[in-house]
Design a protein around this motif. Structure first.
Motif, mmCIF file in Angstrom:
data_model
loop_
_atom_site.group_PDB
_atom_site.id
_atom_site.type_symbol
_atom_site.label_atom_id
_atom_site.label_comp_id
_atom_site.label_asym_id
_atom_site.label_seq_id
_atom_site.Cartn_x
_atom_site.Cartn_y
_atom_site.Cartn_z
ATOM 1 N N HIS A 1 -8.026 9.839 6.367
ATOM 2 C CA HIS A 1 -8.985 8.834 5.926
ATOM 3 C C HIS A 1 -8.580 7.452 6.434
ATOM 4 C CE1 HIS A 1 -10.849 11.834 3.407
ATOM 5 N NE2 HIS A 1 -9.702 12.054 2.787
ATOM 6 N N LEU B 1 0.839 -1.204 0.000
ATOM 7 C CA LEU B 1 0.000 0.000 0.000
ATOM 8 C C LEU B 1 0.872 1.252 0.000
ATOM 9 C CD1 LEU B 1 -2.724 -1.087 2.566
ATOM 10 C CD2 LEU B 1 -3.121 -0.581 0.152
ATOM 11 N N TYR C 1 -9.524 2.979 6.188
ATOM 12 C CA TYR C 1 -10.184 1.918 5.446
ATOM 13 C C TYR C 1 -11.569 1.677 6.057
ATOM 14 C CZ TYR C 1 -5.908 1.055 2.922
ATOM 15 O OH TYR C 1 -4.811 1.208 2.117
ATOM 16 N N ASP D 1 1.159 4.079 -2.878
ATOM 17 C CA ASP D 1 0.940 5.493 -2.558
ATOM 18 C C ASP D 1 2.142 6.339 -2.953
ATOM 19 O OD1 ASP D 1 -0.481 7.712 -1.124
ATOM 20 O OD2 ASP D 1 1.277 7.587 0.170
ATOM 21 N N LYS E 1 -11.475 5.466 -3.199
ATOM 22 C CA LYS E 1 -11.458 6.160 -1.910
ATOM 23 C C LYS E 1 -10.638 7.443 -1.957
ATOM 24 C CE LYS E 1 -12.153 2.311 1.334
ATOM 25 N NZ LYS E 1 -13.255 2.904 2.104
ATOM 26 N N ILE F 1 -9.537 1.071 -3.466
ATOM 27 C CA ILE F 1 -8.562 2.017 -2.932
ATOM 28 C C ILE F 1 -8.534 3.278 -3.790
ATOM 29 C CG2 ILE F 1 -6.089 2.441 -2.578
ATOM 30 C CD1 ILE F 1 -5.814 -0.492 -1.815
ATOM 31 N N VAL G 1 -5.432 5.045 5.722
ATOM 32 C CA VAL G 1 -4.984 4.828 4.345
ATOM 33 C C VAL G 1 -3.662 5.574 4.182
ATOM 34 C CG1 VAL G 1 -7.348 4.591 3.502
ATOM 35 C CG2 VAL G 1 -6.229 6.828 3.393
#
Length: 257
Positions: A152, A37, A154, A41, A84, A81, A161
């Motif tokens: 934010h 993740l 999950y 990102d 979001k 993802i 996140v």
């Protein structure tokens, strides 16, 4: 005519393949681990892109039907993802399951390929936004409440996140730079009136509290509280996703400064 069509398809394939990023999954899992993740990102941070397609894959173990479903769920997870953290919806998803040329290193087969177009736009660095929280804190009085923007989690959890790192790091810097500052961390949810059965608002406020403590802030300077859905900014039920995002928030209230 056939030759022209072949050249066109070849050029299209090359152009499409040039913009690809791949994320990898653990065995039998359709969710990315934290390190992937973060890698995802870091790669797309500060890029203006249009996501065009997601293709899910599996290694050859288990049945063909099972692998088709698992590969699709991996692509769907990445899609969720993206939805979001961007305004992009309904990205094309494809599952190839195990039906592709398998790599002898099985972990390289458990993947989702992310195809995208990088948009050329004029970059304007949001310098004021980066300073906004510290500026608000510097002028705030005891009792004032400040929203932690771009914080934010999950779905229905207290797990941040990756894009939340910047606001958490900014809050930590503010607390370190202002040793007399004391705050109450307040959690709110959206969408439903009445009792917060899963106590999501409290879980999220506690996550921020623990982040600060784990990074050296004395717990005597911190407290946390859940308001559930009792203090919405917008009337519930909300009219759109923007209103829901503003209702599901974490705020800090200045207790001492």
């Amino acid at each position: 005519m056939k030759k022209i069509l072949f050249i066109f398809l070849l050029l299209s394939s090359i152009s499409f393949g040039q913009n690809k990023f791949t994320v990898y999954f653990d065995t039998d899992s359709d969710q990315l681990k934290l390190n992937e993740l973060i890698r995802f990102d870091d790669f797309f941070r500060n890029k203006k892109v249009k996501f065009t397609k997601l293709i899910g894959y599996c290694d050859y173990r288990a049945s063909n039907g099972y692998n088709d479903t698992l590969a699709f769920n991996r692509a769907k997870f990445v899609s969720q993802i993206i939805e979001k953290v961007t305004d992009q919806k309904q990205i094309e998803i494809e599952s190839k399951g195990e039906n592709f040329e398998q790599n002898s290193n099985l972990k390289l087969n458990r993947k989702v390929e992310i195809f995208y177009e990088e948009l050329v736009t004029e970059k304007i660095l949001p310098k004021e936004d980066k300073k906004e929280l510290s500026q608000q804190v510097s002028t705030a009085k005891v009792g004032d409440k400040l929203v932690l923007k771009n914080l934010h989690f999950y779905n229905r959890s207290g797990i941040f996140v990756p894009e939340s790192r910047s606001i958490l790091e900014e809050l930590l810097k503010i607390m370190l730079a202002n040793p007399n500052l004391k705050i109450e961390i307040q959690g709110h949810i959206c969408c439903q009136k009445g009792t917060d059965v899963e106590d999501t608002a409290k879980v999220r406020a506690l996550a921020v509290y623990n982040y600060l403590i784990n990074n050296g802030i004395n717990k005597n300077r911190l407290s946390y509280k859940s308001f559930g859905s009792t203090k919405p900014i917008h009337t519930i039920p909300e009219n759109n996703e923007d209103e829901r995002n503003e209702n599901r928030r974490v705020e800090i209230q200045i207790v001492a400064n």
